[in-house]
Write a protein that holds these residues in place. Structure first.
Motif, short mmCIF file in Angstrom:
data_model
loop_
_atom_site.label_atom_id
_atom_site.label_comp_id
_atom_site.label_asym_id
_atom_site.label_seq_id
_atom_site.Cartn_x
_atom_site.Cartn_y
_atom_site.Cartn_z
N PHE A 34 -6.30 45.64 -43.15
CA PHE A 34 -5.71 44.31 -43.01
C PHE A 34 -6.42 43.52 -41.92
N ASP A 92 -9.51 42.02 -43.01
CA ASP A 92 -9.33 40.85 -43.86
C ASP A 92 -8.53 39.74 -43.19
N VAL A 122 -5.92 39.74 -40.80
CA VAL A 122 -4.48 39.85 -40.56
C VAL A 122 -4.27 40.75 -39.36
N THR A 156 -2.61 40.58 -48.56
CA THR A 156 -3.29 39.77 -47.55
C THR A 156 -3.21 38.29 -47.90
N HIS A 180 -1.32 35.28 -45.69
CA HIS A 180 -2.01 34.05 -45.32
C HIS A 180 -1.27 32.81 -45.82
#
Length: 485
Positions: free
Chosen positions: A119, A122, A124, A440, A444
């Motif tokens: 995460f 990507d 996060v 993810t 977002h």
């Protein structure tokens, strides 16, 4: 790498995909004398805290399962959390707070299955708090306080609000996520006034029902537990009882499906639906004031909801069904669910199976996981909350699309310890890419990648070898889903 947070200076470990800050205490140590106290804020660190290894685990009994690692780490500061922060990109980054499963009788953030590096990679910030389980988390004593586990999680969310910016996270952009008991806890938090405003989105995987235990039942369970220990049901008496003695009783109280040694297939089938979890969140009117079904009926209760289950949740809990339990044992299990021999026959027909264990497992899956998820999704969608649903249908060897089989896919961690034993050698990486990306994207603030769910059409993503959308997938058997592809 070090950060200076309001809670004090903290040093972590920079890895290939993230910087990991492990075992950060977010509340005062519950052990050895405060195991049944409310979580209390800590004083800020005056020297740099070395967050370079997993912290202590909440006390919990041994569970007779080899599905995934559940390490128990001794120590006082069990109310700790792990932060996985991106090493690249410009923040602030969205935050996911992950609640582990374990039936409210086991679990900790030290399991390698909950490593949040993917995460962080990507974009996060991924946070995994410990929370107390079993009697420590839910028993009602002379102080009248219920749901200490939920108070722990609320304290962790408050810590995130106050400190996560130092790690690159956006405290105003928090998704609360979890699986199994963690998902049930996340849903319960929607009815906790103290947690309002601490998260915006909810990602719920395989929440089991009942979502809340009636207050009278929890009071009776608490009295029974103290009576079995031979002590009064007071915080002082429970805190003074040796942990090992309490854990011995917790071991006796484990559901039959997870007690070691494993029962025979017939024994498990006969007990199916009869062993309700003892320790669970409680609708107590003070900590939890509203049931999730009511909380999510309020427009604006959440910015968005992502909810789903696996299609064959109970296959693992009933054991390897390649050896069929007897029809007589499965009829006992169906009767525990209020089902008849005709219902067993109907399931066998729909599943195109002659194994009565398959029918019983599916009936349990539908009642405990899939139907309640559909009800929650309907409630949220009707309230105007943007809602997306899914079904994990990829069949792992021996157990099919069983409880927990989706976790390595969501974490994009198919080689996690013990995952290859569950998933076999051919688990599809493209499916992990798709499921991980869905969460993810959701964190977002975007669509997870498929059509929204409405109470009229019920569009649902089915994660199988070739993922596809399907209408009302939560109401279809696994066999029917394959014919809907």
């Amino acid at each position: 790498m070090s950060v200076n947070a309001p809670c004090g200076p903290i040093a972590g470990i920079t890895r290939a995909a993230d910087t990991a800050y492990l075992g950060i205490p977010y509340a005062r140590a519950p052990y050895p004398t405060r195991a049944f106290d409310l979580p209390q804020p800590r004083e800020p660190f005056t020297t740099c805290f070395k967050a370079t290894g997993y912290g202590p685990s909440p006390a919990h009994p041994h569970v007779g399962q080899d599905l995934f690692p559940d390490p128990v780490i001794a120590g006082e500061d069990a109310l700790n959390l792990n932060v996985h922060a991106p090493t690249r990109g410009d923040g602030p980054f969205p935050v996911v707070v992950w609640l582990y499963g374990g039936g409210f009788f086991t679990g900790s953030n030290a399991s390698p299955w909950y490593d949040g590096a993917s995460f962080a990679r990507d974009g996060v910030v991924f946070v995994v708090p410990n929370y107390r389980v079993a009697a420590e988390g839910f028993m009602i004593l002379d102080d009248g306080v219920a749901n200490r586990a939920l108070l722990d999680i609320t304290a962790a969310l408050t810590w995130v609000r106050d400190n996560i910016a130092a790690f690159g996270g956006d405290p105003a952009n928090v998704t609360l996520a979890g699986q199994s008991a963690g998902a049930t806890a996340a849903l319960a938090l929607t009815g906790v006034p103290a947690a309002r405003g601490l998260f915006r989105r909810l990602a719920v995987m395989s929440a089991g029902t009942p979502l809340l235990t009636p207050l009278d039942r929890m009071k009776q369970l608490s009295a029974d537990f103290a009576d079995r220990l031979g002590i009064p049901p007071t915080r002082q008496a429970l805190s003074a009882t040796p942990t090992a003695r309490r854990m011995a009783l917790e071991q006796e109280w484990l559901p039959g499906e997870v007690r070691a040694p494993a029962e025979s297939a017939d024994d498990r089938a006969r007990r199916a639906g009869r062993d309700a979890l003892r320790w669970q969140p409680t609708l107590d009117g003070e900590v939890v004031t509203t049931a999730p079904e009511e909380a999510l009926a309020e427009p604006g209760a959440l910015d968005a909801l992502l909810i789903g289950t696996t299609t064959q949740e109970w296959n693992f809990l009933l054991g390897d069904l390649s050896t069929a339990p007897s029809t007589d044992a499965c009829l006992h299990g169906m009767a525990n669910l209020g089902r008849t021999a005709d219902d067993l026959a109907t399931y066998l027909t729909e599943l195109r199976s002659d194994n009565p264990g398959h029918a019983l497992a599916q009936a349990l899956t539908d009642r405990t996981f899939r139907c309640p998820a559909r009800t929650i999704a309907d409630t949220a969608a009707r309230a105007g909350i943007p809602t997306h649903t899914y079904q994990f249908a990829w069949p792992a060897p021996h157990f099919g699309a069983a409880h927990c089989a989706d976790l390595p896919f969501v974490f994009d961690h198919l080689d996690a310890p013990q995952a290859p034993q569950l998933l076999g050698p051919d688990a599809p990486q493209h499916l992990a890419d798709r499921m991980h990306t869905a969460l993810t994207r959701f964190a977002h603030g975007n669509s997870p990648g498929w059509s929204p769910y409405t109470a009229d059409e019920r569009r649902t993503m089915v994660f199988d070898q070739a993922p596809y959308e399907c209408t009302d997938a939560l109401a279809k058997t696994p066999n029917a889903l394959r014919y809907s592809a």
